[in-house]
Design a protein around this motif. Structure first.
Motif, mmCIF file in Angstrom:
data_model
loop_
_atom_site.group_PDB
_atom_site.id
_atom_site.type_symbol
_atom_site.label_atom_id
_atom_site.label_comp_id
_atom_site.label_asym_id
_atom_site.label_seq_id
_atom_site.Cartn_x
_atom_site.Cartn_y
_atom_site.Cartn_z
ATOM 1 N N LYS A 375 3.768 2.763 1.276
ATOM 2 C CA LYS A 375 4.209 2.504 -0.085
ATOM 3 C C LYS A 375 3.490 1.288 -0.672
ATOM 4 O O LYS A 375 3.146 0.347 0.048
ATOM 5 N N ALA A 376 3.278 1.331 -1.966
ATOM 6 C CA ALA A 376 2.719 0.180 -2.669
ATOM 7 C C ALA A 376 3.562 -1.054 -2.371
ATOM 8 O O ALA A 376 4.786 -0.991 -2.364
ATOM 9 N N LEU A 414 -0.759 -3.371 -0.093
ATOM 10 C CA LEU A 414 -1.204 -2.156 -0.774
ATOM 11 C C LEU A 414 -0.884 -2.215 -2.255
ATOM 12 O O LEU A 414 0.171 -2.697 -2.667
ATOM 13 N N LYS A 415 -1.794 -1.687 -3.062
ATOM 14 C CA LYS A 415 -1.591 -1.615 -4.509
ATOM 15 C C LYS A 415 -1.094 -0.238 -4.948
ATOM 16 O O LYS A 415 -0.708 -0.057 -6.093
ATOM 17 N N ARG A 416 -1.142 0.749 -4.055
ATOM 18 C CA ARG A 416 -0.659 2.091 -4.384
ATOM 19 C C ARG A 416 -0.124 2.762 -3.136
ATOM 20 O O ARG A 416 -0.357 2.300 -2.017
ATOM 21 N N ASP A 417 0.603 3.848 -3.313
ATOM 22 C CA ASP A 417 1.088 4.644 -2.190
ATOM 23 C C ASP A 417 -0.108 5.326 -1.516
ATOM 24 O O ASP A 417 -1.037 5.794 -2.192
ATOM 25 N N ILE A 418 -0.063 5.425 -0.197
ATOM 26 C CA ILE A 418 -1.117 6.097 0.566
ATOM 27 C C ILE A 418 -0.466 7.157 1.449
ATOM 28 O O ILE A 418 0.366 6.822 2.300
ATOM 29 N N ASP A 428 -7.644 -0.182 -2.784
ATOM 30 C CA ASP A 428 -6.216 0.081 -2.600
ATOM 31 C C ASP A 428 -5.427 -1.142 -2.167
ATOM 32 O O ASP A 428 -4.193 -1.069 -2.037
ATOM 33 N N GLU A 430 -4.965 -5.677 -1.979
ATOM 34 C CA GLU A 430 -5.240 -6.996 -2.561
ATOM 35 C C GLU A 430 -6.021 -7.808 -1.534
ATOM 36 O O GLU A 430 -5.438 -8.423 -0.646
#
Length: 456
Positions: A375-376, A414-418, A428, A430
């Motif tokens: 998850k982000a 994380l900056k987005r869901d993977i 994806d 930081e």
């Protein structure tokens, strides 16, 4: 190899090779156990984040600690004793030091220590293969320019495989595949530090007694360490990486030459001249007959033209196990002794000015892949952790996909869901600026456009 004779001569002359060890964990302790009994080597110092741990490593490996430990580097140099310190930079800069052995297992620390060693004119034996895969081509180039040796660690699989590849080529054979064995099932990619000891058949207490780190050993199980080691071999031996990760085929030693040959010849390989790791387990969990779990191998072939008939006939005459065509065969070593063999690299660097394997190209890279849906906002915990595992790709593929190197997938958010099984990219996460990030980017700029012909 003559190294033992050369070491003895140095001992007789009172000019031992002075060694600095950075990291007193399991690998470092194995080296300490043999360094103590090797003529011609002087342990000038151990640098570890915990001096008590360094002292305990000496005690555990048979040293008389009271007699061995010196209060200063000047005293150690004069008496042949050893300094224990938390300051690795101080050890690297100590007068008289010849070889730095980097065993931290931390890629950022490994790169930093290698650069410091180069700055001070010390040879480097890089046990931290994670650092070598992350920025090794750049470190090796800088070492060459400085006139010092940057070397893989003998006893660890990459250096042993590179030696076998060199042997095959020196004998005039073409290398078809090279790599190692491991215990593998596809489900292991989801393994975590909480589940690892079940896979090894150990209790938590047994692992602790052996000084075994759960996250490090989980890296061996979840496929990351195999990917890292195969990338190191590809980069040092001019071999290819598979296009979509290691296949981990179940394979015993008698079948190496049959399984690990090109697809058009009946094997599993996309190309001749590639790296691969074989599994000691069938896909249903049954043990492979005569497995190579602890060993290394090289598959090679005689001249495929009619001119190679004589060599192929020699294979048969001398009982060599081949594939059905008689064209392919393999040499393997059933075990590797890890840090117990590391002195070979130290002696080779100091006495011959030669590495026991060295990174020469950027053919393979290892990128982070989600172990589970992420998850982000989640923080990645790196090699052997709970969030990602490292997958081998050709370097050109890794760069084209913008894959985040596994060596940098630690303490980044994380900056987005993977989704599970998807590559984590630079975009994806930081990523904060750091010397290691800058070094990696420089390595990509310098070597990313010049992937060797063998990897294309």
């Amino acid at each position: 190899m003559n190294l033992a004779r050369m070491l003895k001569a140095r001992a007789d002359e009172g000019r031992p090779i002075r060694v600095g060890l950075i990291g007193a964990g399991k690998f470092g302790s194995m080296f300490l156990s043999q360094l103590r009994t090797t003529p011609g080597l002087h342990l000038l110092g151990i640098a570890d984040l915990s001096v008590p741990r360094a002292r305990a490593a000496l005690e555990a490996t048979g040293w008389d600690v009271a007699a061995a430990v010196a209060p200063s580097f000047a005293e150690a140099l004069r008496t042949g004793r050893t300094v224990l310190t938390e300051d690795a930079d101080a050890l690297i800069s100590a007068d008289g030091l010849d070889v730095v052995v980097e065993v931290t297992g931390n890629p950022a620390a490994g790169a930093h220590h290698a650069l410091k060693a180069i700055e001070h004119g010390r040879h480097i034996v890089m046990v931290t293969v994670e650092a070598d895969v992350l920025v090794g081509p750049l470190l090796a180039e800088r070492a060459r320019k400085a006139g010092v040796v940057y070397s893989m660690a003998y006893g660890d699989q990459p250096a042993l495989v590179c030696e076998m590849v060199d042997w095959a080529r020196t004998c005039g054979f073409s290398v078809v595949a090279a790599g190692k064995g491991t215990k593998y099932l596809p489900s292991f990619h989801r393994s975590t530090p909480d589940t690892i000891w079940d896979l090894y058949g150990l209790t938590v207490e047994q692992a602790a007694q052996g000084g075994m780190n759960a996250q490090m050993f989980n890296s061996f199980a979840d496929g990351t360490k195999s990917s890292i080691e195969m990338a190191a071999i590809a980069n040092a031996a001019g071999l290819k990486a598979p296009s979509d990760g290691l296949l981990f085929p179940p394979c015993g030693v008698d079948d190496l030459a049959t399984v690990l040959r090109p697809r058009e010849r009946g094997g599993i390989l996309e190309h001749s001249g590639t790296v691969e790791t074989v599994s000691s387990l069938e896909r249903d969990g049954r043990p492979v007959f005569r497995d190579l779990r602890w060993g290394v191998y090289v598959v090679f072939e005689a001249d495929p033209s009619a001119r190679g008939d004589y060599a192929r006939r020699c294979f048969k005459e001398y009982g060599v196990v081949t594939d059905p065509s008689g064209r392919y065969t393999a040499l393997y070593r059933p075990y590797h002794l890890i840090g117990l063999e590391l002195g070979v690299s130290v002696a080779s660097a100091a006495l011959r000015g030669e590495p026991t394997g060295v990174t020469e190209a950027f053919n393979g890279d290892v990128v982070a892949v989600a172990k589970r849906p992420l998850k982000a906002g989640e923080m990645l915990d790196g090699e052997g952790g709970f969030t990602v595992w490292g997958k081998l790709f050709p370097a050109a593929t890794s760069l084209a996909k913008g894959g985040l190197p596994i060596g940098l997938a630690h303490h980044v958010a994380l900056k987005r869901d993977i989704p599970e099984g998807e590559i984590v990219g630079w975009a994806d996460v930081e990523v904060k600026d750091s010397p290691t990030v800058r070094l990696r980017r420089e390595m990509e700029r310098t070597f990313g456009g010049g992937v060797s012909a063998a990897a294309e």
